[in-house]
Design an enzyme around this catalytic site. Structure first.
Site, PDB file in Angstrom:
ATOM      1  N   GLY A 158      -1.122  10.992  -0.350  1.00 33.71           N
ATOM      2  CA  GLY A 158      -1.145  10.553   1.036  1.00 33.71           C
ATOM      3  C   GLY A 158       0.191  10.010   1.482  1.00 33.71           C
ATOM      4  N   ASP A 159       0.188   8.765   1.955  1.00 34.36           N
ATOM      5  CA  ASP A 159       1.423   8.130   2.409  1.00 34.36           C
ATOM      6  C   ASP A 159       1.856   7.016   1.463  1.00 34.36           C
ATOM      7  OD1 ASP A 159      -0.750   6.523   2.993  1.00 34.36           O
ATOM      8  OD2 ASP A 159       0.123   5.722   4.833  1.00 34.36           O
ATOM      9  N   GLU A 160       1.508   7.162   0.169  1.00 37.14           N
ATOM     10  CA  GLU A 160       1.862   6.162  -0.832  1.00 37.14           C
ATOM     11  C   GLU A 160       2.999   6.668  -1.720  1.00 37.14           C
ATOM     12  OE1 GLU A 160      -1.390   3.784  -2.728  1.00 37.14           O
ATOM     13  OE2 GLU A 160      -2.654   5.377  -1.873  1.00 37.14           O
TER      14      GLU A 160
END
Length: 323
Positions: free
Chosen positions: A241-243
């Protein structure tokens, strides 16, 4: 037998008088050593270990003891002629020489062809076999090189996030395990490092309002920002994801880590799409400074960095928490 007939039958012969004068040289041997008819000196030396360099003495010894003869060509030190000799009734010495495993070198050195060998010789067949074997070995070497390159590429792809080009979760686990690995020997020392868990603030709104293509573009840009802010020895990974996670080798200064985090936050905030009028994409970071003696399992270290990240989220986002 005439000298001409002898040359046709034994193109690599050397016929010497009892005192060592050259009486006849086979046409192929003469092609290899053009001035051999002028004498053995400075043209041939003994090629047998433990024996003096004198070629005539080597020939006499081989004939007397019925040993195999080895003569090294002076002008081509890596070329050794092999053969045997006999003493003729008139006291002269007749030697027949060959190339052995040095056949390919001799052919290249003198430009020999099939016509330079007696019909009964298997020289060309042996040369063909040698060249065929060399060709096979060359192909095997090329294949092994390609296989190693393919294996390396497959390993790299297995550890790389295809969207950002950063390490993926598997790559991060390997890098983190190496950083945490305890020393196997007493003189080895584990080195401290910092691990930063980064999460994008308001990234969901980018996907919801602008579409997944805009989200992917933003993630790629974030990957570029992270690469530009870390050193070559450090690791940057997108774990989903956005990690993102950073492993910063040898960084233990909280002031330096805070400055790095602030620069990253500012750079990512500058990537926020202007179409998001009511929100701004930023980044929250949780940073753990690890020292030898700390948690030694990757999941424990990641959990602590994750805890620091949620402290940043709870404190208002767009900031870094160092523990």
């Amino acid at each position: 037998m005439s000298v001409q007939a002898l040359g046709q039958l034994l193109p690599m012969h050397l016929w010497l008088s009892a005192c060592g004068k050259v009486l006849s040289v086979g046409p192929t041997l003469s092609k290899l050593i053009p001035d051999l008819a002028d004498g053995l000196a400075d043209r041939l030396v003994s090629g047998r270990a433990g024996q003096g360099p004198c070629p005539l003495q080597a020939i006499r010894t081989a004939v007397e003891h019925r040993r195999r003869l080895f003569l090294r060509v002076v002008q081509s030190r890596d070329l050794v002629l092999r053969g045997h000799g006999v003493q003729v009734d008139d006291g002269t010495l007749l030697v027949n020489l060959g190339f052995g495993i040095g056949l390919h070198r001799a052919i290249r050195a003198a430009g020999l062809t099939d016509d330079d060998f007696a019909p009964s010789e298997l020289a060309m067949e042996l040369l063909f076999l040698h060249e065929a074997n060399r060709g096979v070995l060359t192909e095997l070497s090329r294949f092994n090189t390609q296989l190693a390159q393919s294996r390396e590429l497959a390993l790299l792809q297995a550890q790389t996030d295809p969207l950002t080009g950063l390490q993926n979760r598997r790559g991060l686990e390997i890098a983190l395990s190496l950083s945490l690995r305890t020393a196997d020997f007493a003189d080895e020392v584990a080195h401290p490092f910092a691990i930063a868990h980064l999460d994008l603030d308001h990234f969901k709104q980018v996907n919801d309002q602008l579409g997944h293509q805009a989200g992917d573009d933003l993630l790629r840009a974030v990957g570029a920002v992270l690469r530009s802010h870390i050193r070559k020895a450090d690791t940057a990974a997108r774990i989903g994801g956005d990690e993102f996670v950073l492993i910063l080798r040898g960084m233990t200064s909280r002031a330096a880590l805070q400055q790095l985090a602030d620069r990253i936050i500012v750079a990512i905030r500058a990537l926020s799409p202007p179409e998001l009028t009511d929100l701004q994409v930023s980044a929250s970071l949780g940073i753990l400074v690890w020292h030898p003696g700390g948690p030694d399992q990757p999941e424990q270290v990641l959990a602590m960095a994750d805890k620091a990240l949620y402290l940043s989220k709870g404190a208002g986002r767009g900031r870094a928490t160092i523990i």
